[in-house]
Design an enzyme around this catalytic site. Structure first.
Site, PDB file in Angstrom:
ATOM      1  N   CYS A   1      -1.240   9.477  -1.065  1.00  0.00           N
ATOM      2  CA  CYS A   1      -2.057  10.500  -1.725  1.00  0.00           C
ATOM      3  C   CYS A   1      -3.195  11.052  -0.869  1.00  0.00           C
ATOM      4  O   CYS A   1      -3.213  12.237  -0.563  1.00  0.00           O
ATOM      5  CB  CYS A   1      -2.632   9.935  -3.021  1.00  0.00           C
ATOM      6  SG  CYS A   1      -1.345   9.520  -4.200  1.00  0.00           S
TER       7      CYS A   1
HETATM    8  N1  LIG Z   1       2.585   6.098  -4.953  1.00  0.00           N
HETATM    9  C1  LIG Z   1       1.495   6.497  -5.549  1.00  0.00           C
HETATM   10  O1  LIG Z   1       0.527   5.733  -5.649  1.00  0.00           O
HETATM   11  C2  LIG Z   1       1.374   7.893  -6.156  1.00  0.00           C
HETATM   12  C3  LIG Z   1       0.253   8.148  -6.960  1.00  0.00           C
HETATM   13  C4  LIG Z   1       0.131   9.393  -7.534  1.00  0.00           C
HETATM   14  C5  LIG Z   1       1.091  10.384  -7.308  1.00  0.00           C
HETATM   15  N2  LIG Z   1       2.170  10.126  -6.513  1.00  0.00           N
HETATM   16  C6  LIG Z   1       3.147  11.200  -6.347  1.00  0.00           C
HETATM   17  O2  LIG Z   1       4.319  10.889  -7.093  1.00  0.00           O
HETATM   18  C7  LIG Z   1       5.498  11.360  -6.412  1.00  0.00           C
HETATM   19  C8  LIG Z   1       6.454  10.202  -6.180  1.00  0.00           C
HETATM   20  O3  LIG Z   1       5.818   9.268  -5.316  1.00  0.00           O
HETATM   21  P1  LIG Z   1       6.311   7.765  -5.165  1.00  0.00           P
HETATM   22  O4  LIG Z   1       5.183   7.057  -4.483  1.00  0.00           O
HETATM   23  O5  LIG Z   1       6.832   7.230  -6.439  1.00  0.00           O
HETATM   24  O6  LIG Z   1       7.531   7.965  -4.158  1.00  0.00           O
HETATM   25  P2  LIG Z   1       8.602   6.861  -3.697  1.00  0.00           P
HETATM   26  O7  LIG Z   1       9.012   7.242  -2.336  1.00  0.00           O
HETATM   27  O8  LIG Z   1       8.082   5.478  -3.978  1.00  0.00           O
HETATM   28  O9  LIG Z   1       9.818   7.068  -4.704  1.00  0.00           O
HETATM   29  C9  LIG Z   1      10.493   8.253  -4.833  1.00  0.00           C
HETATM   30  C10 LIG Z   1      11.935   7.991  -5.273  1.00  0.00           C
HETATM   31  O10 LIG Z   1      12.541   9.257  -5.524  1.00  0.00           O
HETATM   32  C11 LIG Z   1      13.883   9.187  -5.106  1.00  0.00           C
HETATM   33  N3  LIG Z   1      14.393  10.542  -4.919  1.00  0.00           N
HETATM   34  C12 LIG Z   1      14.402  11.320  -3.812  1.00  0.00           C
HETATM   35  N4  LIG Z   1      14.998  12.506  -4.081  1.00  0.00           N
HETATM   36  C13 LIG Z   1      15.359  12.476  -5.390  1.00  0.00           C
HETATM   37  C14 LIG Z   1      16.017  13.381  -6.255  1.00  0.00           C
HETATM   38  N5  LIG Z   1      16.392  14.573  -5.817  1.00  0.00           N
HETATM   39  N6  LIG Z   1      16.269  13.004  -7.522  1.00  0.00           N
HETATM   40  C15 LIG Z   1      15.897  11.800  -7.976  1.00  0.00           C
HETATM   41  N7  LIG Z   1      15.255  10.880  -7.206  1.00  0.00           N
HETATM   42  C16 LIG Z   1      14.988  11.226  -5.927  1.00  0.00           C
HETATM   43  C17 LIG Z   1      13.827   8.367  -3.841  1.00  0.00           C
HETATM   44  O11 LIG Z   1      15.115   7.825  -3.530  1.00  0.00           O
HETATM   45  C18 LIG Z   1      12.788   7.292  -4.235  1.00  0.00           C
HETATM   46  O12 LIG Z   1      13.414   6.160  -4.800  1.00  0.00           O
HETATM   47  C19 LIG Z   1       4.989  12.025  -5.146  1.00  0.00           C
HETATM   48  O13 LIG Z   1       4.835  13.398  -5.375  1.00  0.00           O
HETATM   49  C20 LIG Z   1       3.619  11.393  -4.939  1.00  0.00           C
HETATM   50  O14 LIG Z   1       2.758  12.253  -4.254  1.00  0.00           O
HETATM   51  C21 LIG Z   1       2.335   8.890  -5.938  1.00  0.00           C
END
Ligand SMILES: NC(=O)c1ccc[n+]([C@@H]2O[C@H](COP(=O)([O-])OP(=O)(O)OC[C@H]3O[C@@H](n4cnc5c(N)ncnc54)[C@H](O)[C@@H]3O)[C@@H](O)[C@H]2O)c1
Length: 421
Positions: free
Chosen positions: A263
């Site tokens: 983030c």
């Molecule tokens: N990790 C955090 O602390 C956090 C906090 C707030 C916001 N976010 C936001 O949330 C979103 C997700 O982040 P995350 O940390 O969970 O990511 P991550 O990488 O942990 O997980 C994402 C998952 O999405 C899957 N994926 C990829 N393409 C896909 C598709 N087309 N359809 C379905 N699944 C798909 C991937 O295989 C993966 O398992 C991002 O936009 C991030 O900026 C993350």
């Protein structure tokens, strides 16, 4: 019409955001997790979690409640709520790479039925939901706001936080129409303690960027102050501690080896990219903060070098132990961790590196695995220098500093100020 009582919910992306959401929603709804990563789908279906905040036991409990994971869009045909939690990394142009959001949107548009509710949670620039995503969804022939509902709700998950989880952290929701906001709020209020309606999609999208930009800029302020405080022989951690006694108008932020995680180093870029693209002018504070925070790993290395210089020893050929390489305390996530830049720069100066992190099994920098030290108590005295980058709760910084030949505390945790960055 969306009914919040045991609706079938499809969650796209089973990572740090999607899996905890699936866990909370499973208590009240039938949840299907959709992820194109088939290895991940298999391991989740066999009861193995890859996320710190979800134990294998919790995953098993979710399965009992009806959760399953799939990579097959056909299994989503009965879902009436779709929540997108897919990655939005930085593209080469500096904005978010929306390819996963677009691909999730295409899958949803191929399976959703009239009356469906689609919610985007992935962090992105304002306007993504009502332009890019809406256009893809409407290619189904259904219209947003009339045939289906569309909302944005920023994820606020704080991995490893024992106090605040998804369910007791207020959830901001902004819809394409007022009815969209209401329905999305209704869904979240089935498992989140408080829902905060935003006036629209863009306000909800930007609120997430404001939160992270605020942190980014304030951390940069501390990092810049650290450098001149050191030159002025003023201990900044003590200054922050003193200022924190003010019960209003001040919130403490701390300097450190740089910012990490998905983030803070990334989201403010979405905003500055968007501002520049839309208005032609720069969001200068963010760009400056980016520059200051990005310089911190080099500053850490210069402080290590100063310690060796003071003893008339060369950093080249010296052994350096990096302590804690994840971007945050008590979690295994190393994404964008400043430990990579510190390691890269130390190695380029000839230091022989090792690391210890109870949460991180492998630490690979530019394709080369860094040696992992298992028994810290035994090994710590064998290194020429120890750099504390992340203070996991298993670490006792004072004890470790006392055992090391040279010690640099980049987090200001050791009581003796002389060890501080
Ligand atoms: N990790 C955090 O602390 C956090 C906090 C707030 C916001 N976010 C936001 O949330 C979103 C997700 O982040 P995350 O940390 O969970 O990511 P991550 O990488 O942990 O997980 C994402 C998952 O999405 C899957 N994926 C990829 N393409 C896909 C598709 N087309 N359809 C379905 N699944 C798909 C991937 O295989 C993966 O398992 C991002 O936009 C991030 O900026 C993350």
């Amino acid at each position: 019409m969306v009914d919040s009582k045991r609706t079938t919910v499809a969650i796209f992306g089973l990572g740090y955001v999607g899996l905890p959401l699936a866990r909370s929603a499973s208590n009240h709804h039938v949840v299907i997790g959709f992820d194109p990563n088939e290895t991940l789908v298999d391991s989740l279906n066999h009861g193995t979690s890859h996320i710190d905040d979800i134990s294998d036991d919790e995953l098993k409990e979710m399965k009992i409640q009806g959760f399953w994971a799939t990579a097959d869009p056909n299994e989503l045909r009965h879902a009436s709520i779709f929540v997108i939690c897919v990655p939005t990394p930085l593209s080469s142009g500096g904005g978010p790479d929306l390819s996963a959001v677009e691909s999730a949107g295409r899958v949803i548009s191929s399976v959703m039925q009239p009356g469906a509710l689609v919610i985007l949670e992935s962090t992105t620039y304002p306007g993504t939901t009502d332009t890019v995503l809406r256009q893809i969804l409407e290619s189904s022939g259904l219209q947003a706001g009339t045939d289906f509902h569309l909302a944005f709700s920023p994820e606020r998950i704080d991995p490893g936080n024992p106090r605040f989880s998804l369910t007791n952290t207020a959830k901001v929701v902004g819809g394409f129409t007022a009815v969209c906001t209401e329905l999305a709020g209704h869904f979240y209020s089935s498992f989140v303690s408080e829902v905060v309606p935003a006036s629209g999609l863009r306000e909800a999208e930007m609120s997430k960027l404001l939160e992270n930009t605020y942190r980014h800029v304030n951390i940069a302020l501390m990092n810049e102050m650290l450098r001149f405080s050191n030159d002025l022989e003023i201990n900044l951690w003590d200054v922050i501690n003193a200022a924190s006694s003010k019960p209003f108008g001040f919130q403490a932020f701390y300097p450190g080896p740089g910012v990490g995680g998905h983030c803070i180093p990334i989201d403010p870029n979405y905003l500055s990219h968007f501002v520049r693209a839309q208005t032609g002018y720069a969001f200068r504070l963010v760009e400056l903060a980016q520059e200051i925070n990005a310089q911190m790993p080099a500053y850490v290395v210069s402080r290590v070098q100063d310690m060796f210089n003071a003893d008339g020893i060369s950093l080249s050929g010296a052994s350096v132990l990096l302590l804690g390489v994840s971007y945050k305390a008590d979690i295994a996530d190393t994404r964008e961790s400043p430990a990579y830049a510190v390691a890269r720069s130390l190695a380029a100066k000839g230091a022989i590196l090792a690391y210890h992190d109870p949460f991180v099994d492998r630490f690979v920098v530019d394709g080369s695995p860094v040696e992992r030290i298992e028994d810290l108590e035994v090994a710590i005295g064998e290194f020429d220098c120890v750099v504390l980058l992340q203070v996991h709760s298993a670490f006792d910084p004072d004890l470790l500093a006392g055992k090391a030949n040279r010690f640099l505390d980049t987090r200001g945790n050791v009581s003796d100020h002389r060890y501080h960055l």
